[in-house]
Design a protein around this motif. Structure first.
Motif, PDB file in Angstrom:
ATOM      1  N   TYR A   1      -8.063 -13.976  23.115  1.00 30.41           N
ATOM      2  CA  TYR A   1      -6.783 -13.483  22.614  1.00 30.41           C
ATOM      3  C   TYR A   1      -6.493 -12.132  23.260  1.00 30.41           C
ATOM      4  O   TYR A   1      -7.403 -11.420  23.671  1.00 30.41           O
ATOM      5  CB  TYR A   1      -6.827 -13.306  21.098  1.00 30.41           C
ATOM      6  CG  TYR A   1      -7.167 -14.571  20.352  1.00 30.41           C
ATOM      7  CD1 TYR A   1      -6.184 -15.522  20.085  1.00 30.41           C
ATOM      8  CD2 TYR A   1      -8.466 -14.825  19.927  1.00 30.41           C
ATOM      9  CE1 TYR A   1      -6.488 -16.691  19.408  1.00 30.41           C
ATOM     10  CE2 TYR A   1      -8.783 -15.986  19.247  1.00 30.41           C
ATOM     11  CZ  TYR A   1      -7.790 -16.922  18.988  1.00 30.41           C
ATOM     12  OH  TYR A   1      -8.096 -18.072  18.317  1.00 30.41           O
TER      13      TYR A   1
ATOM     14  N   ARG B   1     -11.447 -19.422  14.837  1.00 26.60           N
ATOM     15  CA  ARG B   1     -10.104 -19.797  15.309  1.00 26.60           C
ATOM     16  C   ARG B   1      -9.141 -19.967  14.140  1.00 26.60           C
ATOM     17  O   ARG B   1      -7.948 -19.705  14.276  1.00 26.60           O
ATOM     18  CB  ARG B   1     -10.180 -21.066  16.166  1.00 26.60           C
ATOM     19  CG  ARG B   1     -10.749 -20.792  17.549  1.00 26.60           C
ATOM     20  CD  ARG B   1     -10.517 -21.944  18.516  1.00 26.60           C
ATOM     21  NE  ARG B   1     -11.110 -23.209  18.081  1.00 26.60           N
ATOM     22  CZ  ARG B   1     -12.392 -23.549  18.274  1.00 26.60           C
ATOM     23  NH1 ARG B   1     -13.209 -22.720  18.894  1.00 26.60           N
ATOM     24  NH2 ARG B   1     -12.835 -24.710  17.867  1.00 26.60           N
TER      25      ARG B   1
ATOM     26  N   HIS C   1      -8.408 -16.273  12.742  1.00 26.01           N
ATOM     27  CA  HIS C   1      -7.651 -15.393  13.620  1.00 26.01           C
ATOM     28  C   HIS C   1      -6.191 -15.262  13.218  1.00 26.01           C
ATOM     29  O   HIS C   1      -5.729 -14.160  12.930  1.00 26.01           O
ATOM     30  CB  HIS C   1      -7.783 -15.827  15.081  1.00 26.01           C
ATOM     31  CG  HIS C   1      -6.981 -14.971  15.990  1.00 26.01           C
ATOM     32  ND1 HIS C   1      -5.768 -15.379  16.494  1.00 26.01           N
ATOM     33  CD2 HIS C   1      -7.177 -13.703  16.445  1.00 26.01           C
ATOM     34  CE1 HIS C   1      -5.260 -14.408  17.223  1.00 26.01           C
ATOM     35  NE2 HIS C   1      -6.094 -13.379  17.221  1.00 26.01           N
TER      36      HIS C   1
ATOM     37  N   LYS D   1     -12.020 -19.157  23.099  1.00 30.74           N
ATOM     38  CA  LYS D   1     -10.602 -18.806  23.115  1.00 30.74           C
ATOM     39  C   LYS D   1     -10.479 -17.294  23.181  1.00 30.74           C
ATOM     40  O   LYS D   1     -11.029 -16.569  22.359  1.00 30.74           O
ATOM     41  CB  LYS D   1      -9.930 -19.332  21.836  1.00 30.74           C
ATOM     42  CG  LYS D   1      -8.520 -18.877  21.641  1.00 30.74           C
ATOM     43  CD  LYS D   1      -7.544 -19.754  22.372  1.00 30.74           C
ATOM     44  CE  LYS D   1      -6.128 -19.365  21.974  1.00 30.74           C
ATOM     45  NZ  LYS D   1      -5.240 -19.217  23.053  1.00 30.74           N
TER      46      LYS D   1
END
Length: 155
Positions: free
Chosen positions: A4, A124, A127, A2
């Motif tokens: 960001y 995750r 975060h 993922k």
């Protein structure tokens, strides 16, 4: 993985050349980093910024957590933009682009950071609870310090 993104934009009443002189000098990092991070540049850098330049420093991103962070300046367009990328450090991926654009009465600086968390599922979860907030605090501190140093934009 993922990915960001965090973007920060600030306008300052200085020339693009003055902004470039300040931000392209890695020794200035300590003055715009929150004190509780215990920022320490490991190397005594005196050469001008260039692609391939390696920066090593120690930071304390969170209380009781100290890390060594190694970044490389990967791209430089003199006076316009540069990119630093993490080689070793707290993130799985870190790509930070700094842009400087002349505007009426000063310069607009834009930081765009693309980053990925380590530790898969745990990263995750951490975060939104911890890391994003901390990064936003760091950029807010940076804005305050830069405005105190260079002054506010005239509206």
């Amino acid at each position: 993985m993922k990915l960001y993104t965090l973007t920060s934009i600030q306008q300052l009443p200085i020339s693009r050349e003055e902004a470039w002189a300040f931000f392209s000098d890695p020794r200035q990092l300590g003055s715009i980093t929150p004190g509780d991070m215990s920022f320490e540049m490991i190397d005594d850098l005196t050469e001008p910024m260039h692609a391939g330049m390696i920066l090593r420093y120690r930071i304390r991103p969170f209380r009781f957590v100290q890390v060594q962070w190694v970044t490389e300046i990967t791209h430089v367009i003199e006076g316009e933009r540069f990119v630093d990328e993490q080689r070793f450090g707290p993130f799985r991926f870190w790509h930070h682009q700094h842009r400087f654009t002349e505007i009426d009465g000063g310069v607009e600086m834009q930081d765009t950071v693309h980053y990925a968390m380590p530790y898969a599922f745990i990263g995750r979860i951490a975060h939104p609870l911890i890391v994003r907030k901390r990064l936003e605090e760091i950029f807010a501190f940076r804005k305050e310090q830069l405005q105190a140093h260079f002054g506010p934009m005239n509206q």
